[in-house]
Motif scaffolding. Sequence first.
Motif, PDB file in Angstrom:
ATOM      1  N   ASP A 217      36.952  39.624  34.853  1.00 44.83           N
ATOM      2  CA  ASP A 217      36.659  38.365  35.762  1.00 44.83           C
ATOM      3  C   ASP A 217      35.223  37.883  35.294  1.00 44.83           C
ATOM      4  O   ASP A 217      34.292  38.605  35.694  1.00 44.83           O
ATOM      5  CB  ASP A 217      36.466  38.940  37.306  1.00 44.83           C
ATOM      6  CG  ASP A 217      36.293  37.668  38.014  1.00 44.83           C
ATOM      7  OD1 ASP A 217      35.969  36.545  37.593  1.00 44.83           O
ATOM      8  OD2 ASP A 217      36.583  37.897  39.412  1.00 44.83           O
ATOM      9  N   LYS A 219      33.409  35.930  36.944  1.00 43.32           N
ATOM     10  CA  LYS A 219      32.602  35.658  38.029  1.00 43.32           C
ATOM     11  C   LYS A 219      32.912  36.586  39.074  1.00 43.32           C
ATOM     12  O   LYS A 219      33.292  36.243  39.949  1.00 43.32           O
ATOM     13  CB  LYS A 219      32.711  34.309  38.569  1.00 43.32           C
ATOM     14  CG  LYS A 219      31.991  33.613  39.472  1.00 43.32           C
ATOM     15  CD  LYS A 219      32.374  32.300  40.164  1.00 43.32           C
ATOM     16  CE  LYS A 219      31.378  31.908  41.143  1.00 43.32           C
ATOM     17  NZ  LYS A 219      31.895  30.535  41.591  1.00 43.32           N
ATOM     18  N   GLU A 221      32.596  39.883  41.896  1.00 42.95           N
ATOM     19  CA  GLU A 221      31.755  39.999  43.137  1.00 42.95           C
ATOM     20  C   GLU A 221      30.970  41.377  42.678  1.00 42.95           C
ATOM     21  O   GLU A 221      31.236  41.982  41.930  1.00 42.95           O
ATOM     22  CB  GLU A 221      32.736  40.611  44.133  1.00 42.95           C
ATOM     23  CG  GLU A 221      33.565  39.782  44.967  1.00 42.95           C
ATOM     24  CD  GLU A 221      34.333  40.133  46.018  1.00 42.95           C
ATOM     25  OE1 GLU A 221      34.224  41.374  46.396  1.00 42.95           O
ATOM     26  OE2 GLU A 221      34.900  39.599  46.762  1.00 42.95           O
ATOM     27  N   TYR A 282      39.382  34.592  37.869  1.00 43.28           N
ATOM     28  CA  TYR A 282      38.052  34.036  38.063  1.00 43.28           C
ATOM     29  C   TYR A 282      37.548  34.140  39.574  1.00 43.28           C
ATOM     30  O   TYR A 282      38.443  33.371  40.167  1.00 43.28           O
ATOM     31  CB  TYR A 282      37.999  32.583  37.356  1.00 43.28           C
ATOM     32  CG  TYR A 282      36.826  31.819  37.288  1.00 43.28           C
ATOM     33  CD1 TYR A 282      35.957  32.133  36.046  1.00 43.28           C
ATOM     34  CD2 TYR A 282      36.060  31.210  38.191  1.00 43.28           C
ATOM     35  CE1 TYR A 282      34.890  31.662  35.798  1.00 43.28           C
ATOM     36  CE2 TYR A 282      34.952  30.668  37.935  1.00 43.28           C
ATOM     37  CZ  TYR A 282      34.364  30.934  36.904  1.00 43.28           C
ATOM     38  OH  TYR A 282      33.077  30.400  36.749  1.00 43.28           O
ATOM     39  N   GLY A 283      36.384  34.746  39.825  1.00 42.32           N
ATOM     40  CA  GLY A 283      35.823  34.313  41.032  1.00 42.32           C
ATOM     41  C   GLY A 283      36.712  35.200  42.186  1.00 42.32           C
ATOM     42  O   GLY A 283      36.990  34.630  43.220  1.00 42.32           O
ATOM     43  N   GLU A 284      37.218  36.293  41.731  1.00 41.64           N
ATOM     44  CA  GLU A 284      38.200  36.989  42.808  1.00 41.64           C
ATOM     45  C   GLU A 284      39.470  36.330  43.152  1.00 41.64           C
ATOM     46  O   GLU A 284      40.019  36.375  44.213  1.00 41.64           O
ATOM     47  CB  GLU A 284      37.473  37.330  43.774  1.00 41.64           C
ATOM     48  CG  GLU A 284      36.589  38.697  43.831  1.00 41.64           C
ATOM     49  CD  GLU A 284      37.056  39.907  43.259  1.00 41.64           C
ATOM     50  OE1 GLU A 284      37.881  40.148  44.307  1.00 41.64           O
ATOM     51  OE2 GLU A 284      36.933  40.550  42.414  1.00 41.64           O
ATOM     52  N   ARG A 298      46.593  29.602  42.670  1.00 47.00           N
ATOM     53  CA  ARG A 298      45.602  30.232  42.827  1.00 47.00           C
ATOM     54  C   ARG A 298      45.813  31.362  43.999  1.00 47.00           C
ATOM     55  O   ARG A 298      45.786  30.960  45.158  1.00 47.00           O
ATOM     56  CB  ARG A 298      44.218  29.488  43.018  1.00 47.00           C
ATOM     57  CG  ARG A 298      43.018  30.176  43.380  1.00 47.00           C
ATOM     58  CD  ARG A 298      41.620  29.373  43.237  1.00 47.00           C
ATOM     59  NE  ARG A 298      41.647  28.434  44.556  1.00 47.00           N
ATOM     60  CZ  ARG A 298      40.974  27.579  44.785  1.00 47.00           C
ATOM     61  NH1 ARG A 298      39.870  27.533  43.880  1.00 47.00           N
ATOM     62  NH2 ARG A 298      40.877  26.751  46.024  1.00 47.00           N
ATOM     63  N   ASN A 300      43.808  34.371  45.950  1.00 43.67           N
ATOM     64  CA  ASN A 300      42.763  34.719  46.629  1.00 43.67           C
ATOM     65  C   ASN A 300      42.921  36.281  46.894  1.00 43.67           C
ATOM     66  O   ASN A 300      43.651  36.773  47.610  1.00 43.67           O
ATOM     67  CB  ASN A 300      42.195  33.980  47.631  1.00 43.67           C
ATOM     68  CG  ASN A 300      40.630  34.476  47.957  1.00 43.67           C
ATOM     69  OD1 ASN A 300      40.543  35.873  48.032  1.00 43.67           O
ATOM     70  ND2 ASN A 300      39.878  33.664  48.099  1.00 43.67           N
ATOM     71  N   THR A 339      39.551  30.814  30.805  1.00 41.73           N
ATOM     72  CA  THR A 339      38.131  30.592  31.376  1.00 41.73           C
ATOM     73  C   THR A 339      37.172  30.817  30.291  1.00 41.73           C
ATOM     74  O   THR A 339      37.340  31.156  29.104  1.00 41.73           O
ATOM     75  CB  THR A 339      38.061  31.910  32.166  1.00 41.73           C
ATOM     76  OG1 THR A 339      38.164  33.201  31.517  1.00 41.73           O
ATOM     77  CG2 THR A 339      38.874  32.005  33.393  1.00 41.73           C
ATOM     78  N   GLY A 343      33.875  27.953  33.571  1.00 46.33           N
ATOM     79  CA  GLY A 343      35.177  27.964  34.793  1.00 46.33           C
ATOM     80  C   GLY A 343      36.242  28.071  34.442  1.00 46.33           C
ATOM     81  O   GLY A 343      36.525  28.742  33.276  1.00 46.33           O
ATOM     82  N   GLU A 364      36.916  24.375  41.445  1.00 43.62           N
ATOM     83  CA  GLU A 364      37.279  25.184  42.475  1.00 43.62           C
ATOM     84  C   GLU A 364      37.066  24.769  43.743  1.00 43.62           C
ATOM     85  O   GLU A 364      36.996  25.973  44.578  1.00 43.62           O
ATOM     86  CB  GLU A 364      36.355  26.527  41.928  1.00 43.62           C
ATOM     87  CG  GLU A 364      36.350  26.998  40.320  1.00 43.62           C
ATOM     88  CD  GLU A 364      35.093  27.822  40.129  1.00 43.62           C
ATOM     89  OE1 GLU A 364      34.729  28.894  40.985  1.00 43.62           O
ATOM     90  OE2 GLU A 364      34.310  27.574  39.246  1.00 43.62           O
TER      91      GLU A 364
END
Length: 460
Positions: A217, A219, A221, A282-284, A298, A300, A339, A343, A364
Amino acid sequence: MKLRVIVTLCALFTITQQVFSQDKCTCELTNSEKAFPHDKLSTVEGNASKCNSNITPQKTLELEILLLGLERRLPQLQEDVSMLEREDDGDLYAVLSLYVIENELMEIKQLIDRLNSTTKAHQGLTADTTKQLEDLSAEMQELQTYDTMQVVKRLEDNHRLKRDLDQCKNGFHPTIQPTQPPHSKCPHGEFQNITGPRVYTAGEYPGSYKYGAWGRDPKPEAGKESWYWLVMLTSSNRYANYIRLYSSLSSLIVGLSIPGNVQIHSSNPATNTIQGPNIVLYGEALYYNCYNLDAVCRFNLTTKTITNLQLPKGTRFNSKGNFCHLEECYPFTDLDLATDESGVWVIYTTSQDFGNLVLSKVEEDEPMTLGQTWHTSVYKQGVTNTFMACGVLYATRYVNKTMEEIFYAFDTTTGVERFNVGVFINKMSPNIYSLNYSPVDQMLHAYCDSFMVSYKVLFW
């Protein structure tokens, strides 16, 4: 001027006049020069061409690739040994750590063996090439003796004078070369090459799932910076309904998945589950081609919610706009997610673009939106895969079972297309079904016939 030409010709030829009658005059022309050996010249040209084919840029990069692979593995081995020393309590975890170290030692041994064999091969190639160059030089000197009018010598003199004149003109105004391309916004520099493979593993399910994707990832956490993800198409080589997470590269290699699977849907396939191998995290959030739709999904990972992004009308989907090479097409690769440092991107094709690649930025926002779009002139079915790096789209094509070529680039900043990138990827399996660039460590992650392989992207 005419008199000089006549005198020169007289020096080369002997003219004998014979008179047979008062009405006829016959001249016999005898060439006093040796006949030029055209066959020998053809042989020299053939030997020079053979020499050029033996010494290629790819051969000169072999040692560098192996040394860079060794350079990465040794610090990783040291880190894993240190971890084992800190955490060895005789329980199962220590056994797993020992297994990781055993795998790494085996890979290092294989690298060293390949390095030794490659070095010996290059030494033999160097000796043979040196001998060939000496022979070619001697043959060219012999052929030059036939240049009695010194045409070649005068051309060389003119070339030398022109070079000296250019140096004299430019000497008072030296040009300072830029250290970086003027339009480049890449923090790493300019893309130059691919080296590796750095990682080559069958992972947790060796040989079980031919199609899939893996990577990191860009981005993550906090606390998940070293995590890796894996998606395998577990149904018909087409569908998947979960993503599998690993807390480190070593865990992925030995198949120790913590926290395990994050499920998108209990059924496979179902609405909004994964279709095709071109997937990124990307970004969880997992981005992929929605099942049976011309849309990006997408998922989450935290909230377990799914949002859709409809692509433009005419977008080809359901295996109608795949990546291909001459022998086969890769099914359900209509949409490729990618990615980079900026982004998420989506690469696809439409009927309006006659099958050429189209590139769009995925914003996003909530809900997702399609940002700026670029239309290229490269035909999608002549491409085997794509990836993004620093805002530049790169496309690959199949060369043979052991080699893939990055042949095309499209710079979204300048709009400039290149069809002569000429960077080669050494494959460990014949087919690369997904290719993801990780801006975290500038690695290129490939999923190849159920194997996970990574390459280092070189910038300077």
